[in-house]
Scaffold this motif. Structure first.
Motif, PDB file in Angstrom:
ATOM      1  N   GLU A 108      -3.820  -0.157   8.612  1.00  0.00           N
ATOM      2  CA  GLU A 108      -4.505   1.424   8.729  1.00  0.00           C
ATOM      3  C   GLU A 108      -5.055   0.870   7.437  1.00  0.00           C
ATOM      4  O   GLU A 108      -6.225   0.907   6.573  1.00  0.00           O
ATOM      5  CB  GLU A 108      -4.252   2.388   8.903  1.00  0.00           C
ATOM      6  N   LEU A 109      -3.594   0.534   6.462  1.00  0.00           N
ATOM      7  CA  LEU A 109      -4.059   0.745   4.921  1.00  0.00           C
ATOM      8  C   LEU A 109      -4.598  -0.442   4.534  1.00  0.00           C
ATOM      9  O   LEU A 109      -5.523  -0.792   3.564  1.00  0.00           O
ATOM     10  CB  LEU A 109      -2.384   0.717   3.568  1.00  0.00           C
ATOM     11  N   ILE A 110      -4.559  -1.828   5.017  1.00  0.00           N
ATOM     12  CA  ILE A 110      -4.791  -3.249   4.406  1.00  0.00           C
ATOM     13  C   ILE A 110      -6.432  -2.869   5.301  1.00  0.00           C
ATOM     14  O   ILE A 110      -7.407  -3.128   4.291  1.00  0.00           O
ATOM     15  CB  ILE A 110      -3.917  -4.346   5.761  1.00  0.00           C
ATOM     16  N   ALA A 111      -7.031  -2.049   6.156  1.00  0.00           N
ATOM     17  CA  ALA A 111      -8.336  -1.773   6.889  1.00  0.00           C
ATOM     18  C   ALA A 111      -8.805  -1.599   5.284  1.00  0.00           C
ATOM     19  O   ALA A 111     -10.268  -1.233   5.157  1.00  0.00           O
ATOM     20  CB  ALA A 111      -7.997  -1.794   7.849  1.00  0.00           C
ATOM     21  N   LEU A 112      -7.805  -0.400   5.135  1.00  0.00           N
ATOM     22  CA  LEU A 112      -8.646   0.236   3.363  1.00  0.00           C
ATOM     23  C   LEU A 112      -8.983  -0.410   2.875  1.00  0.00           C
ATOM     24  O   LEU A 112      -9.515  -0.451   1.934  1.00  0.00           O
ATOM     25  CB  LEU A 112      -7.745   2.042   3.448  1.00  0.00           C
ATOM     26  N   GLU A 125     -10.785  -1.406  -3.243  1.00  0.00           N
ATOM     27  CA  GLU A 125     -11.079  -2.435  -4.184  1.00  0.00           C
ATOM     28  C   GLU A 125     -12.311  -2.415  -5.053  1.00  0.00           C
ATOM     29  O   GLU A 125     -12.755  -1.865  -5.936  1.00  0.00           O
ATOM     30  CB  GLU A 125     -11.284  -4.100  -3.857  1.00  0.00           C
ATOM     31  N   ALA A 126     -13.655  -1.630  -4.072  1.00  0.00           N
ATOM     32  CA  ALA A 126     -14.915  -1.781  -4.505  1.00  0.00           C
ATOM     33  C   ALA A 126     -14.587  -0.324  -5.239  1.00  0.00           C
ATOM     34  O   ALA A 126     -15.328   0.310  -6.025  1.00  0.00           O
ATOM     35  CB  ALA A 126     -16.207  -1.593  -3.599  1.00  0.00           C
ATOM     36  N   LEU A 127     -13.815   0.198  -4.540  1.00  0.00           N
ATOM     37  CA  LEU A 127     -13.900   2.499  -5.905  1.00  0.00           C
ATOM     38  C   LEU A 127     -13.279   2.218  -6.842  1.00  0.00           C
ATOM     39  O   LEU A 127     -13.451   2.622  -8.191  1.00  0.00           O
ATOM     40  CB  LEU A 127     -12.713   3.492  -4.919  1.00  0.00           C
ATOM     41  N   GLY A 128     -12.467   0.659  -7.059  1.00  0.00           N
ATOM     42  CA  GLY A 128     -11.541   0.981  -8.347  1.00  0.00           C
ATOM     43  C   GLY A 128     -10.210   2.104  -8.298  1.00  0.00           C
ATOM     44  O   GLY A 128      -9.652   2.646  -9.222  1.00  0.00           O
ATOM     45  N   ARG A 129      -9.976   2.593  -7.207  1.00  0.00           N
ATOM     46  CA  ARG A 129      -8.727   3.639  -6.587  1.00  0.00           C
ATOM     47  C   ARG A 129      -8.448   3.930  -5.302  1.00  0.00           C
ATOM     48  O   ARG A 129      -9.705   3.397  -4.711  1.00  0.00           O
ATOM     49  CB  ARG A 129      -9.381   5.237  -6.871  1.00  0.00           C
ATOM     50  N   LEU A 130      -7.685   4.638  -4.968  1.00  0.00           N
ATOM     51  CA  LEU A 130      -7.710   5.617  -3.436  1.00  0.00           C
ATOM     52  C   LEU A 130      -8.395   5.693  -2.503  1.00  0.00           C
ATOM     53  O   LEU A 130      -8.919   6.988  -3.793  1.00  0.00           O
ATOM     54  CB  LEU A 130      -6.240   5.354  -3.409  1.00  0.00           C
ATOM     55  N   ASP A 131      -8.826   5.660  -1.765  1.00  0.00           N
ATOM     56  CA  ASP A 131      -9.624   6.581  -1.097  1.00  0.00           C
ATOM     57  C   ASP A 131      -9.148   7.527  -0.885  1.00  0.00           C
ATOM     58  O   ASP A 131      -7.636   8.534  -1.006  1.00  0.00           O
ATOM     59  CB  ASP A 131     -11.315   6.145   0.011  1.00  0.00           C
ATOM     60  N   ASP A 132      -9.737   8.900   0.164  1.00  0.00           N
ATOM     61  CA  ASP A 132      -8.860   9.366   0.134  1.00  0.00           C
ATOM     62  C   ASP A 132      -8.225   9.363   1.632  1.00  0.00           C
ATOM     63  O   ASP A 132      -7.218   9.969   1.245  1.00  0.00           O
ATOM     64  CB  ASP A 132      -9.623  10.898   0.216  1.00  0.00           C
TER      65      ASP A 132
END
Length: 71
Positions: free
Chosen positions: A22-26, A31-38
């Motif tokens: 799941e983390l790999i898929a996210l 990376e595009a956001l430059g941060r962890l998404d929710d």
């Protein structure tokens, strides 16, 4: 490391391993956001990883350098 800390870190590792796909898929969207998404942040919180890194003085399980025994 104390037995409790070792046990806790082992359970965190097990939880992270169980959700690694799941983390790999996210990863690309994070990376595009430059941060962890929710969602990624929630996975890490639910696994106990965030608490493991959080100082004990703020409710986490990590001892600060000042409270750690000297070697």
């Amino acid at each position: 490391m104390t037995e409790t800390a070792t046990t806790h870190s082992g359970s965190v590792r097990t939880a992270i391993d169980a959700r690694a796909d799941e983390l790999i898929a996210l990863a690309p969207s994070n990376e595009a956001l430059g941060r962890l998404d929710d969602r990624a942040a929630a996975v890490l919180r639910e696994s106990g990883m965030m608490r493991m890194l959080q100082p004990a003085t703020h409710g986490g399980s990590r001892r600060t350098r000042a409270s750690s025994p000297r070697r």
